[in-house]
Scaffold this active site. Sequence first.
Site, PDB file in Angstrom:
ATOM      1  N   LYS A 276      -5.591 -35.190  10.668  1.00 30.75           N
ATOM      2  CA  LYS A 276      -5.353 -35.254  12.109  1.00 30.75           C
ATOM      3  C   LYS A 276      -4.226 -34.284  12.486  1.00 30.75           C
ATOM      4  CE  LYS A 276      -6.479 -40.154  12.862  1.00 30.75           C
ATOM      5  NZ  LYS A 276      -7.552 -39.971  13.864  1.00 30.75           N
ATOM      6  N   ARG A 350     -15.376 -46.865   9.777  1.00 31.89           N
ATOM      7  CA  ARG A 350     -16.758 -47.326   9.645  1.00 31.89           C
ATOM      8  C   ARG A 350     -17.167 -47.442   8.172  1.00 31.89           C
ATOM      9  NH1 ARG A 350     -18.811 -42.468  13.259  1.00 31.89           N
ATOM     10  NH2 ARG A 350     -16.716 -42.826  14.102  1.00 31.89           N
TER      11      ARG A 350
HETATM   12  N1  BES Z   1      -8.391 -44.645  13.821  1.00 33.64           N
HETATM   13  C1  BES Z   1      -9.122 -43.604  14.431  1.00 33.64           C
HETATM   14  C2  BES Z   1      -9.477 -43.911  15.887  1.00 33.64           C
HETATM   15  C3  BES Z   1      -8.336 -43.965  16.854  1.00 33.64           C
HETATM   16  C4  BES Z   1      -7.923 -42.824  17.519  1.00 33.64           C
HETATM   17  C5  BES Z   1      -7.697 -45.156  17.136  1.00 33.64           C
HETATM   18  C6  BES Z   1      -6.873 -42.887  18.420  1.00 33.64           C
HETATM   19  C7  BES Z   1      -6.647 -45.218  18.035  1.00 33.64           C
HETATM   20  C8  BES Z   1      -6.239 -44.077  18.686  1.00 33.64           C
HETATM   21  C9  BES Z   1     -10.410 -43.383  13.666  1.00 33.64           C
HETATM   22  O1  BES Z   1     -10.346 -43.578  12.306  1.00 33.64           O
HETATM   23  C10 BES Z   1     -10.819 -41.975  13.886  1.00 33.64           C
HETATM   24  O2  BES Z   1     -10.112 -41.110  13.472  1.00 33.64           O
HETATM   25  N2  BES Z   1     -11.956 -41.769  14.543  1.00 33.64           N
HETATM   26  C11 BES Z   1     -12.447 -40.470  14.835  1.00 33.64           C
HETATM   27  C12 BES Z   1     -13.922 -40.446  14.545  1.00 33.64           C
HETATM   28  C13 BES Z   1     -14.538 -39.086  14.536  1.00 33.64           C
HETATM   29  C14 BES Z   1     -13.975 -38.264  13.395  1.00 33.64           C
HETATM   30  C15 BES Z   1     -16.031 -39.224  14.425  1.00 33.64           C
HETATM   31  C16 BES Z   1     -12.178 -40.168  16.304  1.00 33.64           C
HETATM   32  O3  BES Z   1     -12.247 -41.085  17.133  1.00 33.64           O
HETATM   33  O4  BES Z   1     -11.868 -39.029  16.616  1.00 33.64           O
HETATM   34 MN    MN Z   2      -9.696 -41.873  11.296  1.00 37.20          MN
END
Ligand code: BES
Ligand code: MN
Length: 497
Positions: A276, A350
Amino acid sequence: MFFKYSSGKINELKADSLVFFVLQMEKITDKKLKELDDASHGTLSTLIDSQEFTGKKNEISTIYNPEGYNVERVILVGLGEKKNLQADSFRQAAGVVSRYKSLMSSSKAIFSFGKFDKNDYFQATIEGYLLGSHKFLEFKTGEDKKDKNALKEITFVVENQRHLQRLEKAIERGRIIAEGQLLVRDLSSTPSNFLTPKILAQKAQKLARSHKIGCRILDEKAIVREKMGAFLSVARGAKEPPRFIVLEYKGAPTNQRPIVLVGKGITFDSGGISLKPSLNMHYMKGDMTGAAVVLASLVTAARLKLRQNIVGLLPATENMPSSTATKPGDIVTSRKGLTVEVINTDAEGRLILADALDYANKFKPQAVIDVATLTGATLYILGYAGAPIMGNNPKLLQRLKDASQETAERVWELPIWDVHREQMKSTIADVVNSGGRPAGTITAAAFLENFIGDYNWVHVDIASVDMEPKGTAYIPKGITGIGLRLFVELLSNWKKL
Ligand code: BES
Ligand code: MN
Ligand code: ZN
């Protein structure tokens, strides 16, 4: 903090502050307020006439030294218009007053309900008070560690003695529920260096023991034995070992099939190799809120002695980049046997839920509900205001909507259509773990759907409601603990589907 209960005349009770909840008004019609107006030589009328205070929602004002009352001040809190009055009006009013300086400098207070004698109002008031005033001080030092709130005792007062027992019960229920939500907030606010999967498991074990909840912790070896390849593919980049936490609350005969709750327990989500950006990455210490909601729901169910069998499943791991981490494009085999092409290692939630949803089959559940900070896309759908839900049973979805109405924790149903399912198919494995940006919240659910068993299922995505950016009446800025009240309400009214 002490809570007391009383009935009868408020001007006979002694305290520093007396709190009145009042409906919006143009002039004084209420008998109690007329008395207060007389006792304050028309101060209340002046406040109303000058529009300084008319009882608008969450409006607040103080009247000092009313004659003939045994209090230093009366604090008036607005409930808004009568036609919009709901339990949440009290939750909000109590939240606002909980941080009001006049009240915080009092040591004893009276909360007068007057003719508002509904159990829901009592319960919402204590919830609002406790949720609004809570501070997470664990990591402060010195003076800052001290809670400046001087309030030590609140006496809740109803007019009629007959309602006293109801009042006491409703307040007790509200207190237990609020404490459940605060547990979620505290766990989720704890940084990842103080809340590793191992520590989360220890905390769960301790809480389970003190509330007579069964608890089993699967360590890495046991997780390998369970063939949870999707879960392990997330854990393999981290030095901290994963844990799979199984909680069992038995409030009903053993032949009654349980409700299984599954919570995402990523104690830190760096994104893994699909790292990230560093801006806001620190929020990802809260990526285990789903697990916290499930843990606190079981604790709360036990404290409320709910007559249900409830299982909690908490897959817990960090998601870290390293040379042992899963790489984009890798294919892993889930517990169910389906192969997953890991397009994006940041779509890790997931993966761990997939194996937990499959593990849930062991319990022959009546229903399985999973809760997770799963997709950032939720922010673009409902904002911070509500949580998307998706599932396979309209009745169960309706129950969540009903619980949402009762608790003022908003949910909204989204569809899962075949086009979304198509989006999650892989050319070389069975499924991919990321369908890209379009409909990101839905495709995450479409992915999970591949791993559920023959049971009723709902998925609750709390990624955006998890955090309050500014602060509201009873939710200070930071982690909200949303989900707990929703789940406890759902479980409290549970009937066979
Ligand atoms: N934990 C994150 C989602 C999240 C983002 C929660 C911001 C709270 C605040 C999750 O694991 C994630 O990174 N999801 C990705 C999925 C994508 C790579 C398909 C997302 O939402 O960008
Ligand atoms: Mn994630
Ligand atoms: Zn995550």
